[in-house]
Design an enzyme around this catalytic site. Sequence first.
Site, PDB file in Angstrom:
ATOM      1  N   GLY A  74       0.664  -1.272  -0.089  1.00 21.96           N
ATOM      2  CA  GLY A  74       0.031  -0.200   0.001  1.00 21.96           C
ATOM      3  C   GLY A  74       0.839   1.308   0.085  1.00 21.96           C
ATOM      4  O   GLY A  74       1.775   1.394   0.844  1.00 21.96           O
TER       5      GLY A  74
ATOM      6  N   GLY B 171      -7.336  -5.879   5.418  1.00 24.39           N
ATOM      7  CA  GLY B 171      -8.656  -6.881   4.997  1.00 24.39           C
ATOM      8  C   GLY B 171      -9.873  -5.774   4.966  1.00 24.39           C
ATOM      9  O   GLY B 171      -9.748  -4.700   4.355  1.00 24.39           O
TER      10      GLY B 171
END
Length: 459
Positions: free
Chosen positions: A27, A102
């Site tokens: 990320g 998640g």
Amino acid sequence: CGVFGVYRHPDAASLSYYGLHALQHRGEESAGMCVSDGSEFHYHRGMGLVKEVFTKDLMASLSGDISIGHVRYSTSGDSKLTNAQPLVFKYRDGDLAVATNGNIVNAPEIRKELEQSGSIFQTTSDTEVIAHLIARSPKDLVEAAKDAFRRIVGGYAFLIMTNDRLIVASDAHGLRPLTMGKLGDAYIFASETCALETIGAELIRDIEPGEMLVLDSEGLHEDRFEEKKHRKALCAMEYIYFARPDSDMNGANQHSARKRMGSRLAIESFVDADVVTGVPDSSISAAIGYAEQTGIPYELGMIKNKYTGRTFIQPSQELREQGVKMKLSAVRRVVEGKRVVMIDDSIVRGTTSRRIVNMLRDAGATEVHVRITSPPFKNPCFYGIDTPNRDELIASSKSIEEICREINADSLSFLSPEGLISSIEGNHQDAYKGGLCLACFDNDYPTTLDFKDAKAGCG
Ligand code: 5GP
Ligand code: SF4
Ligand code: MG
């Protein structure tokens, strides 16, 4: 996303910096960390890369020996600072911080319910739901967290900290990776083992599905929030694409697994050619495997500009298309006049493959045969991998022949699900589907999705 946690190390913030930097590929949108010195939290979050967000001066202010950190990539919209993690809240007489990798499938439903009974949310992130569930419970932290984990459905790796405790949990199916290591007497938690290796920590083990670990002044308590053992279903995309090649998951090294995927692909769908090339970086391992299996030389047919971010992570289609051009170049002298086998990890929308095939042709390749180290990607992910809606997934509406035409390839083949499972050789080989989630390929989702407003996406 990526998470990194430290329990009781005097250099918690510095370790988190290096750990998060090692997880940067998970990320690039925002980074953050929260450190506790036992009585107070010190935290910082910002948009961008770890090295941009955390300056030297700032690092000096993050004193303490417990920490949680996060690197984020989000799905559509909502790529803003308020959603950067860790999220930090007031909790009873102290503080609470939460970081997750998640997606919680029933977050919209729980959120609505909490809002109707008075909760005020600070963010649009589904992660915040867990903090509210814990804060509103009359029970102590550990029992409240267990109740909260039983309530939420999805794929997640959670790190939760208070001023003096750390809670670590993996969803009931172990969909998202989470591993534990030790550095001296300190415990380290990370999405991938590469982050442990980077800071010199020793790998202890992966966190099990349904497990909840509590770390406090007495040390490590191994506990579960869910007695029942469900199907183990680690995300197959971690092996196919997401994780770094030097990381191990479930005892299998990523690079080695990808190499086996490549050689298996060569057995399942051999095509004669002059050179094999892989799309950097994720498919180089698989291309080496394909070449080794067939005897066709592996060549560097393309190079990647390492100063460009991962294209998929950039929010809009326009940017994504621009990104592909910025990112990859064909090596003309290698592919000119050659029949090329081009290995890539997945076809999602089909944009990348079409551009790469055309780029190789423009550089003089006489034939371009595309081999993909995953089955056709037909279904959206609800567990934290960024995927477009079903109608944008090229394989959900087109046959392999049609996709082949669309990407302008001479031939196209995908790895079979059995081939994928056997290539991974993790320590769950004998479990149902090799202990993997393959839902985006076979529509067999490990959890129920039967919730109002359930949405695909990533925390
Ligand atoms: P497409 O252009 O077909 O939509 O995307 C496929 C390409 O995106 C592959 O080369 C793959 O490496 C890359 N990719 C980057 N991030 C992701 C992701 O989160 N999921 C998938 N499936 N592919 C991704
Ligand atoms: Fe991974 Fe696909 Fe399962 Fe999502 S649906 S967790 S991307 S295997
Ligand atoms: Mg790729």
